[in-house]
Design a protein around this motif. Structure first.
Motif, PDB file in Angstrom:
ATOM      1  N   ALA A  58       0.735  -1.098  -0.347  1.00  0.00           N
ATOM      2  CA  ALA A  58      -0.089  -0.409   0.131  1.00  0.00           C
ATOM      3  C   ALA A  58       0.875   1.172  -0.142  1.00  0.00           C
ATOM      4  O   ALA A  58       0.235   2.739  -0.721  1.00  0.00           O
ATOM      5  CB  ALA A  58      -0.633  -0.106   1.411  1.00  0.00           C
ATOM      6  N   ASN A  59       2.212   1.566   0.546  1.00  0.00           N
ATOM      7  CA  ASN A  59       2.882   1.946   0.694  1.00  0.00           C
ATOM      8  C   ASN A  59       3.923   2.910  -0.502  1.00  0.00           C
ATOM      9  O   ASN A  59       5.325   3.356  -0.535  1.00  0.00           O
ATOM     10  CB  ASN A  59       3.354   2.562   2.282  1.00  0.00           C
ATOM     11  N   ALA A  60       4.647   1.451  -0.943  1.00  0.00           N
ATOM     12  CA  ALA A  60       5.060   1.032  -2.444  1.00  0.00           C
ATOM     13  C   ALA A  60       5.003   1.954  -3.148  1.00  0.00           C
ATOM     14  O   ALA A  60       3.897   3.303  -3.344  1.00  0.00           O
ATOM     15  CB  ALA A  60       5.765  -0.328  -2.823  1.00  0.00           C
ATOM     16  N   GLU A  61       6.206   2.568  -3.968  1.00  0.00           N
ATOM     17  CA  GLU A  61       6.042   3.514  -5.056  1.00  0.00           C
ATOM     18  C   GLU A  61       5.268   2.917  -5.970  1.00  0.00           C
ATOM     19  O   GLU A  61       4.975   1.561  -6.193  1.00  0.00           O
ATOM     20  CB  GLU A  61       7.755   3.865  -5.870  1.00  0.00           C
ATOM     21  N   PRO A  62       4.492   3.457  -7.048  1.00  0.00           N
ATOM     22  CA  PRO A  62       3.720   3.358  -8.241  1.00  0.00           C
ATOM     23  C   PRO A  62       4.302   1.819  -9.001  1.00  0.00           C
ATOM     24  O   PRO A  62       3.046   0.898  -8.985  1.00  0.00           O
ATOM     25  CB  PRO A  62       3.196   4.609  -8.964  1.00  0.00           C
ATOM     26  N   LEU A  63       5.343   2.544  -9.030  1.00  0.00           N
ATOM     27  CA  LEU A  63       5.788   1.185 -10.585  1.00  0.00           C
ATOM     28  C   LEU A  63       6.025  -0.659  -9.805  1.00  0.00           C
ATOM     29  O   LEU A  63       5.410  -1.415 -10.051  1.00  0.00           O
ATOM     30  CB  LEU A  63       7.346   1.401 -10.818  1.00  0.00           C
ATOM     31  N   PRO A  64       7.074  -0.776  -9.191  1.00  0.00           N
ATOM     32  CA  PRO A  64       6.926  -1.678  -7.471  1.00  0.00           C
ATOM     33  C   PRO A  64       5.242  -1.880  -7.763  1.00  0.00           C
ATOM     34  O   PRO A  64       4.953  -3.743  -7.152  1.00  0.00           O
ATOM     35  CB  PRO A  64       7.744  -1.657  -6.410  1.00  0.00           C
ATOM     36  N   ARG A  65       4.686  -1.260  -6.980  1.00  0.00           N
ATOM     37  CA  ARG A  65       2.974  -1.744  -6.554  1.00  0.00           C
ATOM     38  C   ARG A  65       2.419  -2.023  -7.560  1.00  0.00           C
ATOM     39  O   ARG A  65       2.167  -3.283  -7.636  1.00  0.00           O
ATOM     40  CB  ARG A  65       2.529  -0.420  -5.567  1.00  0.00           C
ATOM     41  N   PHE A  66       2.297  -1.816  -8.578  1.00  0.00           N
ATOM     42  CA  PHE A  66       2.290  -2.580  -9.974  1.00  0.00           C
ATOM     43  C   PHE A  66       2.862  -3.832 -10.404  1.00  0.00           C
ATOM     44  O   PHE A  66       1.932  -4.689 -10.792  1.00  0.00           O
ATOM     45  CB  PHE A  66       2.102  -1.342 -11.378  1.00  0.00           C
ATOM     46  N   MET A  67       3.729  -3.532 -10.504  1.00  0.00           N
ATOM     47  CA  MET A  67       3.839  -5.036 -10.803  1.00  0.00           C
ATOM     48  C   MET A  67       4.407  -5.790 -10.181  1.00  0.00           C
ATOM     49  O   MET A  67       4.096  -7.112 -10.415  1.00  0.00           O
ATOM     50  CB  MET A  67       5.878  -4.532 -11.334  1.00  0.00           C
ATOM     51  N   LEU A  68       4.611  -6.033  -8.384  1.00  0.00           N
ATOM     52  CA  LEU A  68       4.564  -6.841  -7.709  1.00  0.00           C
ATOM     53  C   LEU A  68       3.529  -6.849  -7.690  1.00  0.00           C
ATOM     54  O   LEU A  68       2.872  -8.459  -6.935  1.00  0.00           O
ATOM     55  CB  LEU A  68       5.343  -6.816  -6.463  1.00  0.00           C
ATOM     56  N   GLY A  69       2.409  -6.332  -7.366  1.00  0.00           N
ATOM     57  CA  GLY A  69       1.168  -6.124  -6.355  1.00  0.00           C
ATOM     58  C   GLY A  69      -0.438  -7.006  -7.738  1.00  0.00           C
ATOM     59  O   GLY A  69      -0.948  -7.732  -7.670  1.00  0.00           O
ATOM     60  N   ARG A  70      -0.230  -6.675  -9.216  1.00  0.00           N
ATOM     61  CA  ARG A  70      -0.983  -6.500 -10.304  1.00  0.00           C
ATOM     62  C   ARG A  70      -0.019  -7.903 -11.185  1.00  0.00           C
ATOM     63  O   ARG A  70      -0.934  -8.763 -11.924  1.00  0.00           O
ATOM     64  CB  ARG A  70      -1.348  -5.105 -10.736  1.00  0.00           C
ATOM     65  N   ALA A  71       1.016  -7.182 -12.059  1.00  0.00           N
ATOM     66  CA  ALA A  71       1.474  -8.001 -12.797  1.00  0.00           C
ATOM     67  C   ALA A  71       1.778  -9.441 -12.115  1.00  0.00           C
ATOM     68  O   ALA A  71       1.814 -10.157 -13.785  1.00  0.00           O
ATOM     69  CB  ALA A  71       2.069  -7.109 -14.157  1.00  0.00           C
ATOM     70  N   LEU A  72       3.059  -9.607 -11.638  1.00  0.00           N
ATOM     71  CA  LEU A  72       2.966 -11.092 -11.155  1.00  0.00           C
ATOM     72  C   LEU A  72       2.099 -11.822 -10.939  1.00  0.00           C
ATOM     73  O   LEU A  72       2.275 -13.557 -11.570  1.00  0.00           O
ATOM     74  CB  LEU A  72       4.233 -10.535 -10.382  1.00  0.00           C
ATOM     75  N   PRO A  73       0.915 -11.494 -10.025  1.00  0.00           N
ATOM     76  CA  PRO A  73       0.486 -13.364  -9.308  1.00  0.00           C
ATOM     77  C   PRO A  73      -0.394 -13.333 -10.972  1.00  0.00           C
ATOM     78  O   PRO A  73      -0.892 -14.425 -11.587  1.00  0.00           O
ATOM     79  CB  PRO A  73      -1.216 -12.148  -9.015  1.00  0.00           C
ATOM     80  N   TYR A  74      -1.041 -12.100 -11.790  1.00  0.00           N
ATOM     81  CA  TYR A  74      -1.697 -12.691 -13.601  1.00  0.00           C
ATOM     82  C   TYR A  74      -0.783 -13.617 -14.071  1.00  0.00           C
ATOM     83  O   TYR A  74      -0.986 -13.765 -14.780  1.00  0.00           O
ATOM     84  CB  TYR A  74      -2.060 -11.359 -14.264  1.00  0.00           C
ATOM     85  N   THR A  75       0.423 -13.052 -14.233  1.00  0.00           N
ATOM     86  CA  THR A  75       1.801 -13.498 -14.791  1.00  0.00           C
ATOM     87  C   THR A  75       2.033 -14.493 -15.166  1.00  0.00           C
ATOM     88  O   THR A  75       1.534 -15.531 -15.690  1.00  0.00           O
ATOM     89  CB  THR A  75       2.970 -12.394 -14.572  1.00  0.00           C
ATOM     90  N   VAL A  76       1.915 -15.262 -13.153  1.00  0.00           N
ATOM     91  CA  VAL A  76       2.329 -16.674 -13.518  1.00  0.00           C
ATOM     92  C   VAL A  76       1.146 -18.053 -13.316  1.00  0.00           C
ATOM     93  O   VAL A  76       0.858 -18.446 -14.445  1.00  0.00           O
ATOM     94  CB  VAL A  76       2.837 -16.479 -11.410  1.00  0.00           C
ATOM     95  N   LEU A  77       0.081 -16.929 -12.871  1.00  0.00           N
ATOM     96  CA  LEU A  77      -1.185 -17.754 -12.834  1.00  0.00           C
ATOM     97  C   LEU A  77      -2.362 -18.222 -14.208  1.00  0.00           C
ATOM     98  O   LEU A  77      -2.372 -19.345 -14.608  1.00  0.00           O
ATOM     99  CB  LEU A  77      -2.600 -17.460 -12.166  1.00  0.00           C
ATOM    100  N   TYR A  78      -1.822 -16.686 -14.574  1.00  0.00           N
ATOM    101  CA  TYR A  78      -2.206 -17.279 -15.808  1.00  0.00           C
ATOM    102  C   TYR A  78      -1.617 -17.536 -17.466  1.00  0.00           C
ATOM    103  O   TYR A  78      -1.833 -18.105 -17.756  1.00  0.00           O
ATOM    104  CB  TYR A  78      -2.803 -16.238 -16.757  1.00  0.00           C
ATOM    105  N   GLY A  79      -0.082 -17.628 -17.273  1.00  0.00           N
ATOM    106  CA  GLY A  79       0.556 -18.677 -17.788  1.00  0.00           C
ATOM    107  C   GLY A  79       0.879 -19.919 -17.668  1.00  0.00           C
ATOM    108  O   GLY A  79       0.500 -20.637 -18.216  1.00  0.00           O
ATOM    109  N   ALA A  80      -0.064 -19.804 -16.147  1.00  0.00           N
ATOM    110  CA  ALA A  80       0.361 -22.018 -15.968  1.00  0.00           C
ATOM    111  C   ALA A  80      -1.303 -22.187 -16.998  1.00  0.00           C
ATOM    112  O   ALA A  80      -0.894 -22.712 -17.086  1.00  0.00           O
ATOM    113  CB  ALA A  80      -0.103 -21.811 -14.312  1.00  0.00           C
TER     114      ALA A  80
END
Length: 360
Positions: A235-257
């Protein structure tokens, strides 16, 4: 440096930069460092909710009965029911379905599956993964009193049951389509018996159960984990890490599988392209509908109608005290007479509390 190590080094550098730039993960600043800029406050947690706060007893009993039924039909349906009468024709030569099935396959002599059959079995494993994931979190919370996943919050039971609901409706709808529609699988339509199963599975091509259940599990877990990371841990992270780790990473891993499972169904001659695409769409849609019905945009469970709610003061600045009243009665034209009535106390409703109003 060879391409592969160079790419790996670049990826590791990017990940290290994202982690170091996150205030939640970086080392605390020293006393001499300047004061950090104001950041949005983390998501305030609501008190733990029971399942009966979000599900009625009827809903609990219905899902509790239908979930094992749907799981048994998914795994053993070909043995429980007779082979359906084909009601949906095979694709015509030259169509996209036909061309992909004709050209995208493994060894026609041995019928070797993609990656040794790991994605084939992985479809069942991926659909069962959320049950194990939430079950471990609930067990750990009950034994130690602490959260196993920092991003999950106190909502393991709600997430577990919401996923059981997602799986149940996806599996029942998928199997109903399979046994009522009846479509020949590619290995039957193209006469590639090296890929064949027993006769009860030959006409269950439409639509793909592996695709629908894999994408249902991927969608639900990606939404749940992403909301927790984005609104709690980062919640207090910078916008880029917040988006990459909070949004992009879970969707990439699970949708990739899930996508790997779907591609294997084409390669293994078990489904046509249209079977996989429709199955993935159905699983994604049902998981999205269930999640939106049971959780809000921040990943907090919704309470069902009829649950009593309390009123508690919200975290707002202290109200400005009103000015003392003048002894002179204000006239109609004075500012005090025309000023609207202002309510300075603001409240928010929390689960488990009741609103009581005293009327004169």
């Amino acid at each position: 440096m060879p391409p592969a190590p160079r790419h790996a080094l670049a990826l590791a550098s990017l990940l290290a930069f994202c982690l170091m730039s996150s205030p939640a993960l970086a080392a605390p600043p020293s006393e001499a460092s300047p004061a950090p800029q104001a950041s949005p406050a983390p998501l305030p947690e609501s008190p733990s909710l029971s399942l009966t706060d979000t599900y009625s007893p009827v809903a609990l009993g219905t899902i509790g009965l239908l979930f094992p039924t749907s799981a048994a039909i998914t795994v053993f349906g070909g043995y429980f029911f007779d082979a359906p009468v084909p009601a949906m024709g095979s694709p015509t030569p030259g169509s996209l379905d036909y061309r992909v099935a004709e050209n995208f396959h493994g060894d026609l002599e041995t019928g070797a599956p993609l990656l040794g059959g790991i994605p084939d079995h992985g479809g069942y494993a991926l659909s069962a993964l959320p049950v194990l994931y939430y079950g471990l979190g609930s067990a750990w919370k009950g034994i130690t009193g602490r959260d196993l996943y920092p991003w999950q919050g106190p909502y393991h039971h709600q997430s577990t049951f919401a996923y059981l609901e997602t799986f149940t409706w996806t599996a029942l709808l998928t199997n109903a389509a399979k046994f009522f529609v009846g479509r020949a699988r590619p290995y039957v339509a193209l006469n590639r018996r090296s890929y064949g199963w027993h006769g009860g599975e030959d006409y269950l091509s439409f639509w793909s159960g592996h695709a629908s259940l894999s994408f249902a599990a991927a969608t639900f877990m990606a939404r749940d984990i992403s909301d927790g990371l984005y609104h709690r841990v980062l919640a207090n992270a910078e916008p880029l890490p917040r988006f990459m780790l909070g949004r992009a990473l879970p969707y990439t891993v699970l949708y990739g599988a899930a996508s790997t499972v779907a591609v294997s169904r084409l390669y293994d001659q078990k489904h046509f392209v249209s079977d996989v695409v429709i199955g993935a769409a159905v699983g994604t849609l049902l998981a999205t509908l269930v999640y939106n019905a049971r959780f809000d945009a921040r990943g907090i469970p919704r309470t069902r109608p009829g649950v009593a709610l309390d009123i508690a003061p919200s975290a707002e600045p202290a109200p400005v005290p009103p000015e003392p009243l003048s002894r002179t009665t204000p006239t109609r034209s004075s500012p005090a007479a025309s000023a609207p009535f202002a309510i300075h106390n603001r409240f928010r409703i929390l689960p488990g509390q009741q609103l009581k109003l005293a009327l004169p």
